[in-house]
Design a protein around this motif. Structure first.
Motif, mmCIF file in Angstrom:
data_model
loop_
_atom_site.group_PDB
_atom_site.id
_atom_site.type_symbol
_atom_site.label_atom_id
_atom_site.label_comp_id
_atom_site.label_asym_id
_atom_site.label_seq_id
_atom_site.Cartn_x
_atom_site.Cartn_y
_atom_site.Cartn_z
ATOM 1 N N ILE A 1 62.545 21.089 52.115
ATOM 2 C CA ILE A 1 63.370 21.561 53.229
ATOM 3 C C ILE A 1 62.488 22.218 54.282
ATOM 4 N N ALA A 2 61.516 23.020 53.832
ATOM 5 C CA ALA A 2 60.592 23.666 54.766
ATOM 6 C C ALA A 2 59.807 22.635 55.564
ATOM 7 N N ALA A 3 59.405 21.536 54.906
ATOM 8 C CA ALA A 3 58.667 20.478 55.602
ATOM 9 C C ALA A 3 59.533 19.842 56.680
ATOM 10 N N LEU A 4 60.805 19.578 56.363
ATOM 11 C CA LEU A 4 61.697 18.987 57.359
ATOM 12 C C LEU A 4 61.842 19.908 58.564
ATOM 13 N N LEU A 5 62.044 21.193 58.330
ATOM 14 C CA LEU A 5 62.221 22.128 59.438
ATOM 15 C C LEU A 5 60.941 22.253 60.263
ATOM 16 N N GLU A 6 59.796 22.274 59.604
ATOM 17 C CA GLU A 6 58.533 22.393 60.327
ATOM 18 C C GLU A 6 58.295 21.177 61.220
ATOM 19 N N LEU A 7 58.605 19.980 60.714
ATOM 20 C CA LEU A 7 58.329 18.760 61.470
ATOM 21 C C LEU A 7 59.379 18.471 62.535
ATOM 22 N N SER A 8 60.523 19.114 62.449
ATOM 23 C CA SER A 8 61.549 18.883 63.469
ATOM 24 C C SER A 8 61.622 20.005 64.497
ATOM 25 N N PHE A 9 61.501 21.259 64.066
ATOM 26 C CA PHE A 9 61.669 22.387 64.981
ATOM 27 C C PHE A 9 60.492 23.355 64.991
ATOM 28 N N GLY A 10 59.523 23.150 64.114
ATOM 29 C CA GLY A 10 58.422 24.097 64.001
ATOM 30 C C GLY A 10 57.432 23.995 65.154
ATOM 31 N N LEU A 11 56.509 24.942 65.185
ATOM 32 C CA LEU A 11 55.460 24.931 66.195
ATOM 33 C C LEU A 11 54.460 23.824 65.881
ATOM 34 N N SER A 12 53.943 23.205 66.936
ATOM 35 C CA SER A 12 52.884 22.204 66.768
ATOM 36 C C SER A 12 51.538 22.735 67.230
ATOM 37 N N ALA A 13 51.520 23.737 68.101
ATOM 38 C CA ALA A 13 50.270 24.331 68.589
ATOM 39 C C ALA A 13 50.627 25.507 69.486
ATOM 40 N N TRP A 14 49.602 26.289 69.808
ATOM 41 C CA TRP A 14 49.685 27.266 70.886
ATOM 42 C C TRP A 14 48.710 26.834 71.974
ATOM 43 N N LYS A 15 49.092 27.059 73.227
ATOM 44 C CA LYS A 15 48.198 26.855 74.354
ATOM 45 C C LYS A 15 47.855 28.212 74.965
ATOM 46 N N GLY B 1 49.938 1.467 64.688
ATOM 47 C CA GLY B 1 48.746 2.287 64.585
ATOM 48 C C GLY B 1 48.493 2.754 63.163
ATOM 49 N N ALA B 2 47.373 3.469 62.999
ATOM 50 C CA ALA B 2 46.921 3.864 61.663
ATOM 51 C C ALA B 2 47.192 5.321 61.339
ATOM 52 N N HIS B 3 47.772 6.068 62.240
ATOM 53 C CA HIS B 3 48.006 7.497 62.003
ATOM 54 C C HIS B 3 49.150 7.699 61.011
ATOM 55 N N THR B 4 49.147 8.868 60.378
ATOM 56 C CA THR B 4 50.274 9.230 59.533
ATOM 57 C C THR B 4 51.434 9.702 60.408
ATOM 58 N N ALA B 5 52.619 9.692 59.834
ATOM 59 C CA ALA B 5 53.795 10.158 60.567
ATOM 60 C C ALA B 5 53.654 11.623 60.963
ATOM 61 N N VAL B 6 53.099 12.429 60.059
ATOM 62 C CA VAL B 6 52.944 13.852 60.357
ATOM 63 C C VAL B 6 51.976 14.051 61.519
ATOM 64 N N GLU B 7 50.897 13.284 61.554
ATOM 65 C CA GLU B 7 49.943 13.399 62.657
ATOM 66 C C GLU B 7 50.611 13.079 63.991
ATOM 67 N N ILE B 8 51.378 11.997 64.025
ATOM 68 C CA ILE B 8 52.025 11.597 65.272
ATOM 69 C C ILE B 8 53.022 12.653 65.728
ATOM 70 N N ILE B 9 53.821 13.164 64.803
ATOM 71 C CA ILE B 9 54.828 14.167 65.156
ATOM 72 C C ILE B 9 54.165 15.444 65.665
ATOM 73 N N ARG B 10 53.103 15.861 65.005
ATOM 74 C CA ARG B 10 52.451 17.113 65.389
ATOM 75 C C ARG B 10 51.659 17.007 66.686
ATOM 76 N N GLN B 11 51.102 15.838 66.976
ATOM 77 C CA GLN B 11 50.256 15.716 68.164
ATOM 78 C C GLN B 11 51.053 15.382 69.414
ATOM 79 N N LEU C 1 45.319 26.224 70.217
ATOM 80 C CA LEU C 1 45.189 27.048 69.018
ATOM 81 C C LEU C 1 46.115 26.510 67.939
ATOM 82 N N PRO C 2 45.762 26.701 66.662
ATOM 83 C CA PRO C 2 46.618 26.201 65.569
ATOM 84 C C PRO C 2 48.014 26.813 65.617
#
Length: 570
Positions: A79-93, A318-328, A536-537
């Motif tokens: 559940i935490a993974a779903l929330l992180e990948l849908s509404f969580g932070l991806s980075a700080w600028k 492409g060759a990226h993982t789903a998590v990589e694409i969502i986060r980037q 920033l992470p």
């Protein structure tokens, strides 16, 4: 007195941008009272969630093959993974002393009016009840504790499932965009629906909008109708609720009982009070509340539409993982106007993924046939002549469009595109100036490989009810989310455009009435990076704040790490 439909029609007309002037907005931004981008409920018990492990994740391409990803068990971690990948932070600028968060779900102006709630029952490690997700700290605040011992005669939720509820805080957008803000809030709901569906797909799960539910039911279950819990805080408006099921596509999911959930919410113990996001509101926009009330949805009957059988998606994911694409995923701020053309296969792949397929995200999350089509301004795509094109996502509209658009259009089928496409060239020409002008004179619409306007079947959709107005924006937002991820997978970048001259688009097409209306613009190409910004992470601040915090004498932890939020990036 206007009825609800007249109110919606008047709002849409009133909030159009025109070449001669823009829709009503604040003019100057009240930076001292910029809304807090993070809603929280003071006094609610908090549950810190685990962050995604650096373990192997499924390839992005596997999201689109039903059954390819084995369903994970329903646990607090998943559940935490779903929330992180849908509404969580991806980075700080960060730029100089200013720092602002980016999230996995995009938002107009990075203002994030959408709030996410989790309704759980029977999940180990998570109390039964209603929980509010705080993306900044990746935690759940328990808003309601269900009293499940009172009456166990009816199951609250089907086994292996939970609900994700979405609400909007209209003031977050109105602070910057004025009366047009309601439109942008609905765009963001569409982005959020797609974000939840994509995140669920990474876990092998299903997720779908419970489209028959009414706003009042959703508001009562999520607690956003509780006046004492909000007080002076900015209110939230019910948008929609999704059923997430930890099972593979094709496995029928039982519908949750609205009556059982309503009873559980009524009997439950409600906890916490909403924070005030801005101490002072420098402008009032009563038309937003008017259209929100007019768009309120009552319970409706289930629809039975099913997408047609289509071939496998075109092109390479492409060759990226789903998590990589969502986060980037990012919104491009500028494009390289002299970058090499986009390969035709990549262009066709992006269009193909906008078509609904059975058991394929994100379109299996909604139950209605496509009502939004794409007017394309093609600038630089290999083997596709520059010009104005129309891509129909539901071929049944073709005859009506041919009769209702400019009679001088060519309607030439595009050579080399997939056979199942309804892709027509209307005009062969350099479309860059037109794209730039129509998108509020913004270079991003002209400097990419292509841009587009999303055209909605307006009159026939609103004949279903005023609430369908919101769904048109949701569908447009979902299209935006698809194009965002597909652009990232192709090694380019996209960005949504909410500022455009509505009727100037319609004039370009020769539209004389309102059977078609433009709802959202988008553009994609080779992005230019702003090297002044530091990335920033996303969640490094959680560990840093623990190191930099100190405990007061009364035992309260006092953080000494400041942050400043900006609104010019998604």
């Amino acid at each position: 007195m206007k009825n609800a439909l007249d109110t919606v029609l008047a709002y849409h007309q009133r909030t159009k941008h025109h070449l001669q002037g823009y829709a009503a907005g604040p003019g100057e931004l009240d930076w001292k009272n910029q809304p807090d981008p993070f809603r929280s409920f003071v006094g609610s018990p908090q549950l810190e969630l685990p962050l995604l492990a650096a373990a192997p994740h499924p390839p992005y391409a596997d999201l689109y093959t039903p059954g390819k990803i084995a369903p994970q068990a329903l646990t607090l971690n998943s559940i935490a993974a779903l929330l992180e990948l849908s509404f969580g932070l991806s980075a700080w600028k960060q730029y100089d002393s200013a720092r602002w968060a980016l999230r996995c779900n995009p938002s107009s102006g990075n203002l994030h009016p959408t709030e996410a709630y989790l309704v759980s029952a029977g999940c180990n490690g998570l109390e039964d009840g209603v929980h509010h997700y705080v993306s900044r700290d990746h935690l759940l605040e328990q808003r309601c504790r269900f009293d499940t011992a009172t009456d166990g005669s009816e199951r609250i939720l089907p086994p292996g499932s939970f609900l994700v509820g979405l609400t909007s805080i209209h003031w977050r957008e109105a602070w910057k965009y004025g009366e047009r803000a309601f439109r942008y809030c609905q765009h963001d709901v569409g982005h959020a629906i797609a974000a939840v569906r994509y995140a669920a797909a990474t876990l092998g799960w299903q997720a779908g909008v419970l489209s028959t539910w009414g706003d009042a039911e959703i508001g009562a279950i999520l607690g956003v109708d509780r006046d004492p819990d909000f007080g002076a805080a900015e209110r939230e408006w019910s948008d929609t609720i999704l059923l997430v099921t930890a099972s593979a596509p094709g496995c029928a999911a039982d519908a949750p009982s609205r009556a059982a959930l309503m009873n559980a919410a009524r009997r439950g113990q409600w906890l916490g009070h909403a924070n005030v996001l801005a101490a002072h509101h420098s402008h009032r926009w009563p038309v937003i509340d008017e259209v929100a009330h007019a768009c309120a949805k009552s319970a409706t009957q289930e629809t039975s539409w099913r997408p047609p059988a289509l071939p496998e998606p075109a092109g390479n994911a492409g060759a990226h993982t789903a998590v990589e694409i969502i986060r980037q995923r990012r919104s491009a701020q500028a494009f390289d106007a002299i970058a090499p053309p986009l390969p035709a296969d990549t262009f066709y792949r992006m269009l193909d993924m906008s078509l609904p397929r059975r058991a394929v995200p994100p379109w299996d999350a909604i139950a209605w046939a496509p009502r939004v089509h794409l007017l394309l301004f093609v600038h630089r795509v290999d083997d596709v002549a520059s010009g104005l094109y129309l891509f129909l996502r539901n071929a049944g509209i073709e005859a009506k469009l041919r009769a209702g658009l400019n009679p001088d259009f060519e309607w030439v089928r595009t050579q080399g595109c997939p056979a199942h496409f309804s892709l027509f060239r209307l005009v062969a020409a350099d479309a860059r100036n037109a794209a730039r002008t129509l998108s509020c004179h913004q270079d991003i619409a002209a400097d990419g490989a292509f841009s587009l306007a999303m055209l909605a079947e307006y009159d026939t959709s609103l004949a279903l009810g005023p609430w369908a107005y919101r769904q048109l924006f949701w569908e447009a937002g979902m299209l935006g989310q698809v194009l965002y991820l597909e652009a990232e997978a192709a090694g380019v970048r996209g960005t949504g455009i909410g500022c455009y001259f509505d009727d100037a688009v319609h004039d370009l097409l020769g539209i004389k009435d309102t059977f078609i209306q433009s709802m959202y613009h988008f553009t994609a190409g080779a992005a230019l990076e702003d090297t002044r910004l530091q990335t920033l992470p996303a969640y490094a601040h959680l560990e840093r704040d623990m190191r930099l915090s100190e405990r007061d004498a009364d035992g309260t932890i006092r953080s000494i790490t400041p942050f400043i939020i900006r609104t010019d990036s998604r």
